[in-house]
Write a protein that holds these residues in place. Sequence first.
Motif: not given
Ligand code: KG4
Length: 350
Positions: A111, A141-142, A167, A171, A184, A188, A284, A288, A316
């Motif tokens: 991933h 997120g992870g 992330g 959260d 996130g 923002q 994710g 930002n 994702d």
């Molecule tokens: O990459 P992703 O979809 O998930 C994993 O692969 O883990 O990332 C999800 C994370 C979440 O923690 C979410 O809060 C964060 O990305 N996220 C952001 C924004 N949009 C999503 N963090 C900061 N600013 C944003 N605009």
Amino acid sequence: MKILGLESSCDETAAAVVEDGRKVLSNAIYSQIAKHRPYGGVVPEIASRNHVVKLPGIIEEALKSAGETYDSIDAIAVTYGPGLASSLLIGYSAAKTLALRLNKPLIGVNHHEGHLHSVFMKEGAPEEGDVFPLLGLLVSGGDSSLILMKGPGQYEILGRTIDDAAGEALDKAAAILNLGYPGGPVIQKTAEGGNSDAIRFPRGLDNVDRGKWIYKYDRDLCFSFSGLKTSLLTHVKNLDHEPEGDELRDIAASYQEAVADALASRVERALERFEVKSFSCAGGVSLNKVLREKLTALSEKTGIPLLLCPPSLCTDNAAMIAGAAYEKIRLGKTGEKLQDVNPNLRLTDW
Ligand code: KG4
């Protein structure tokens, strides 16, 4: 070559068709966010059950909007880790069944490799000869990691988070501030117009003298976000009221600043220490705005080009999985026959 990619490692059920690793012909995603929101985070059982229900339709949608059929695609790619075991298994079982039934190659993709590849999946993205060695900041997120890539598929982890991911820190902050999930985007939004200097939240691992360092990475290239979260919790508890209006905006802006600053400062240190042709940010959190601004400023200051993934591929998705799989095929690194998922899969060289 057209690859059908499947992604089900967490709470997005996704399928996509990508041509030659970069051209996204379709990118179908069913986001389960609404299902998990009442619980303030992803519930594995709910995630896997929704993948079972939604994946067949999402695959059909991806093929249809790409104008392809099961027969016209050349290979199937699937995320086999890291992620939630019960969720990974749904995508993996579907991909394996399709590959067997259609007699097409099955390629397992990490991933995180998918996220790192996503920065190349937009028009005008530079060719590989121009970007490596590349410093990658992976912020999802992870996971939060700094990775040195000497070439495609060559990964050296320079630093990573020793506790929460960036992330996750956002959260958890949104949960503390009663702003909802995922954190996130809502942090923002709440931070808009706020004063990011109002509160000096910790950047994590700033104090080099404190505690014994037990990790194999350089301390000043690692991240720590758990103290930041505790600091916010303490700040809010010490208020005798629930923050709102300008006060809430200032808290959100200061917290977001701390996360972005902690990330960008490690990137800056790594750029000083390692000679790279470019640097990138994916995952994710790379959506930002403040983080993007800081990294863009860093690129202008150093003259090192910055690669950011298109917004549609930051969170994702399966297009990045199909894209990364193409690279593996192109370089003849499809690896051993895929037998199982690996929830704790690490980034290793091909
Ligand atoms: O990459 P992703 O979809 O998930 C994993 O692969 O883990 O990332 C999800 C994370 C979440 O923690 C979410 O809060 C964060 O990305 N996220 C952001 C924004 N949009 C999503 N963090 C900061 N600013 C944003 N605009």
